[in-house]
Design an enzyme around this catalytic site. Structure first.
Site, mmCIF file in Angstrom:
data_model
loop_
_atom_site.group_PDB
_atom_site.id
_atom_site.type_symbol
_atom_site.label_atom_id
_atom_site.label_comp_id
_atom_site.label_asym_id
_atom_site.label_seq_id
_atom_site.Cartn_x
_atom_site.Cartn_y
_atom_site.Cartn_z
ATOM 1 N N ASP A 140 24.941 -0.829 2.637
ATOM 2 C CA ASP A 140 23.916 -0.306 3.894
ATOM 3 C C ASP A 140 22.077 -0.871 3.349
ATOM 4 O O ASP A 140 22.292 -0.562 2.421
ATOM 5 C CB ASP A 140 24.511 1.133 3.871
ATOM 6 C CG ASP A 140 23.507 1.691 4.998
ATOM 7 O OD1 ASP A 140 22.861 0.419 5.939
ATOM 8 O OD2 ASP A 140 23.083 2.913 4.758
ATOM 9 N N HIS A 197 11.526 2.599 9.296
ATOM 10 C CA HIS A 197 12.017 3.502 8.937
ATOM 11 C C HIS A 197 11.861 3.825 7.489
ATOM 12 O O HIS A 197 11.181 4.956 7.098
ATOM 13 C CB HIS A 197 13.594 3.404 9.089
ATOM 14 C CG HIS A 197 14.142 4.205 8.358
ATOM 15 N ND1 HIS A 197 14.230 5.413 8.926
ATOM 16 C CD2 HIS A 197 14.951 4.583 7.425
ATOM 17 C CE1 HIS A 197 14.981 6.323 8.103
ATOM 18 N NE2 HIS A 197 16.110 5.665 7.143
ATOM 19 N N GLU A 227 22.471 7.339 11.885
ATOM 20 C CA GLU A 227 21.353 6.685 11.365
ATOM 21 C C GLU A 227 21.845 5.348 12.332
ATOM 22 O O GLU A 227 22.684 5.271 12.195
ATOM 23 C CB GLU A 227 21.573 5.725 9.801
ATOM 24 C CG GLU A 227 20.359 7.307 9.151
ATOM 25 C CD GLU A 227 20.286 6.543 7.397
ATOM 26 O OE1 GLU A 227 21.383 5.323 7.542
ATOM 27 O OE2 GLU A 227 19.643 7.808 6.820
ATOM 28 N N GLU A 269 21.780 2.136 13.635
ATOM 29 C CA GLU A 269 21.987 0.895 12.861
ATOM 30 C C GLU A 269 22.435 -0.183 13.399
ATOM 31 O O GLU A 269 23.176 -0.247 14.342
ATOM 32 C CB GLU A 269 22.469 0.867 11.484
ATOM 33 C CG GLU A 269 22.102 1.891 10.502
ATOM 34 C CD GLU A 269 22.412 1.830 9.505
ATOM 35 O OE1 GLU A 269 22.593 0.679 8.511
ATOM 36 O OE2 GLU A 269 22.117 3.318 8.668
ATOM 37 N N ASP A 274 25.741 5.708 10.837
ATOM 38 C CA ASP A 274 25.456 5.698 9.180
ATOM 39 C C ASP A 274 24.995 7.464 8.895
ATOM 40 O O ASP A 274 24.250 7.430 8.971
ATOM 41 C CB ASP A 274 24.383 4.682 8.531
ATOM 42 C CG ASP A 274 24.805 4.908 7.030
ATOM 43 O OD1 ASP A 274 26.371 5.249 6.907
ATOM 44 O OD2 ASP A 274 24.135 4.883 6.727
ATOM 45 N N ARG A 318 21.414 14.774 4.846
ATOM 46 C CA ARG A 318 20.346 15.025 3.818
ATOM 47 C C ARG A 318 19.940 15.854 2.635
ATOM 48 O O ARG A 318 19.408 15.742 2.082
ATOM 49 C CB ARG A 318 18.653 15.087 5.084
ATOM 50 C CG ARG A 318 18.871 14.434 5.915
ATOM 51 C CD ARG A 318 19.050 13.035 5.843
ATOM 52 N NE ARG A 318 18.577 12.347 7.175
ATOM 53 C CZ ARG A 318 18.566 10.559 7.018
ATOM 54 N NH1 ARG A 318 19.139 9.636 6.007
ATOM 55 N NH2 ARG A 318 18.871 9.843 7.970
ATOM 56 N N GLN A 348 22.318 14.597 -0.534
ATOM 57 C CA GLN A 348 21.942 13.533 -0.136
ATOM 58 C C GLN A 348 20.548 13.614 -0.879
ATOM 59 O O GLN A 348 20.295 13.023 -2.297
ATOM 60 C CB GLN A 348 21.665 12.766 0.554
ATOM 61 C CG GLN A 348 20.521 11.164 0.695
ATOM 62 C CD GLN A 348 20.542 10.542 2.054
ATOM 63 O OE1 GLN A 348 20.225 10.929 3.119
ATOM 64 N NE2 GLN A 348 19.292 9.440 1.381
ATOM 65 N N LYS A 395 26.792 10.043 1.801
ATOM 66 C CA LYS A 395 26.801 9.142 2.837
ATOM 67 C C LYS A 395 27.897 8.730 2.960
ATOM 68 O O LYS A 395 28.322 8.157 4.137
ATOM 69 C CB LYS A 395 25.985 8.103 2.126
ATOM 70 C CG LYS A 395 24.203 7.712 2.497
ATOM 71 C CD LYS A 395 23.321 8.164 3.155
ATOM 72 C CE LYS A 395 22.584 7.343 3.637
ATOM 73 N NZ LYS A 395 21.815 7.191 4.567
ATOM 74 N N THR A 420 31.545 6.850 8.268
ATOM 75 C CA THR A 420 29.759 5.881 9.046
ATOM 76 C C THR A 420 30.855 5.659 10.178
ATOM 77 O O THR A 420 32.196 4.729 10.320
ATOM 78 C CB THR A 420 30.162 4.529 7.576
ATOM 79 O OG1 THR A 420 29.663 4.868 7.146
ATOM 80 C CG2 THR A 420 28.627 3.181 8.788
ATOM 81 N N GLU A 441 13.068 11.825 11.174
ATOM 82 C CA GLU A 441 11.961 11.057 11.565
ATOM 83 C C GLU A 441 11.854 11.668 13.255
ATOM 84 O O GLU A 441 10.567 11.823 13.568
ATOM 85 C CB GLU A 441 12.469 9.622 11.526
ATOM 86 C CG GLU A 441 12.510 8.684 10.144
ATOM 87 C CD GLU A 441 12.596 7.445 10.585
ATOM 88 O OE1 GLU A 441 11.953 6.265 11.027
ATOM 89 O OE2 GLU A 441 14.302 7.117 10.746
HETATM 90 CA CA CA Z 1 22.232 3.850 6.371
#
Ligand code: CA
Length: 387
Positions: free
Chosen positions: A108, A115, A176, A178, A210, A214, A217, A230, A234, A334
């Site tokens: 990843d 970002h 996320e 992606e 993904d 938070r 993490q 994480k 996924t 975000e």
């Molecule tokens: Ca990611």
């Protein structure tokens, strides 16, 4: 579900049907799926070995010459009426889609300047948002290949140690958005893959969500980086769009303001910036529309970086771009500015992070031939309560 239109994309996936429950390769064509092994048996048996089996693994391993000859045949078969009538198809609505390939390694990246800047501002206020290394190399980490799941798989809310060493279900479960790049042809241990060889190794592109816890993490990541926050899941889209289908989506990368090491300097190599436009829906409501165009690091640079130390590529390696936040953000941390500015949904509820029962769908389109748009399909997932 199947929003591939026209003939531009011709993406590959693995499907089964209630009548014929064995998994097999298919190509999406409008609201139909071409049964690929059956089509090849009928129209070009020389391609049979590459499209046999319950995954796309043989096709990925077959390499770029086979990829282009199969795609050329498919374009002939779907555009020429006499051939088209001979194609064995099933309605997409009757099919169940499966994980299309055996994921070898999963990497990843963190390639969006928007970002990385947003997260720097949120997590390290008052400091330079980008770390000192950020414009010198595409930052990445190895994720967990075994928990890559196909679109539609439910996601159980993860539990773990949160800030304060308190164990519990994640309260800050995020998405996320992606792009994922699927490696087909392997490389040799000890031999870096140069920028120019990107399309000799990478087979195609999928969409990636993904999922990220938070709070887990935040407590675990110093000093070795993301781990359990994480690795629980996924999600990937079921259709892999071949690189050749994105020929009209290629755009120059943004101007780099820091000189690059020779292995990453793409000024004199073909451009692999991509005009891919995403849409993120939460419980049916569009909450963001990020664009991949303008991504600071291209997928060719990511591949060159992954292998510059001599690490070998394996068939089925998947690497993801990192959250795409060009134009608008690709994550809730975000969009809600770390929960300080919750999103207000049409049903009157508010979201800082995901609630149990929430469904997230990420879809994307890219320019095709003659002003058309091709679809990259979608990746979806629903949150189930912690166990
Ligand atoms: Ca990611």
């Amino acid at each position: 579900m199947n929003r591939h239109s026209g003939i531009g994309a011709l993406p590959y996936g693995i499907f089964s049907t209630p009548d014929e429950p064995h998994r097999r390769a298919g190509v999406a064509l409008g609201d139909q799926i071409i049964d690929l092994p059956a089509a090849v048996r009928r129209l070009d048996p020389s391609l049979a070995a590459a499209v046999t089996g319950p995954t796309l693994d043989a096709l990925l391993a077959a390499g770029p010459a086979v990829w282009s000859s199969l795609r050329a045949s498919l374009i002939t078969w779907v555009t020429d009426e006499a051939h088209r009538d001979l194609l064995p198809t099933v309605p997409a609505a009757d099919a169940v889609m499966h994980l299309p390939f055996t994921v070898a390694d999963y990497v990843d990246f963190y390639a969006s300047e928007q970002h990385a800047t947003n997260l720097g501002r949120i997590l390290r206020p008052g400091q330079e948002p980008l770390t000192a290394n950020w414009k010198h190399l595409p930052i990445g980490y190895h994720g967990r290949a075994g928990t890559v799941v196909v679109s539609g798989t439910d996601i159980v809310r993860p539990s773990g140690l949160r800030p304060g060493a308190e164990f519990g279900a994640s309260q800050r479960l995020d998405i996320e958005a992606e792009l994922g790049f699927v490696v087909g042809a392997p490389s040799t241990l000890g031999t870096p893959v140069p920028l120019a060889d990107f399309d000799q190794h990478v087979f195609g592109v999928c969409l990636v969500n993904d999922w990220s816890a938070r709070d887990i993490q935040a407590f675990e990541y110093v000093p070795l980086g993301p781990f359990l926050g994480k690795s629980f899941a996924t999600s990937v889209s079921p259709w892999i769009v071949p690189l050749a289908a994105l020929e009209h989506a290629r755009v120059p990368p943004p101007v780099r303001d820091v000189p690059l090491s020779a292995y990453l300097d793409d000024e004199k190599t073909p451009s692999w910036g991509l005009d891919v436009r995403l849409e993120i829906r939460l419980n049916g409501q569009v909450i963001s529309t990020p664009t991949f165009e303008g991504m600071y690091w291209t997928p060719a640079q990511m591949l060159a970086h992954m292998t510059v130390n001599g690490a070998a590529l394996r068939t089925g390696d998947l690497y993801a771009s990192g959250t795409i936040s060009g134009g608008s953000p690709g994550s809730l941390i975000e969009l809600s500015w770390n929960g300080q500015e919750p999103l207000h949904l049409a049903d009157g509820s508010a979201r800082a992070f995901l609630h149990d029962g929430d469904e997230v769908v990420i879809s994307a389109v890219a320019p095709g031939e003659n002003g058309t748009l091709i679809s990259l399909g979608e990746v979806s997932g629903r949150i189930l309560g912690a166990r």
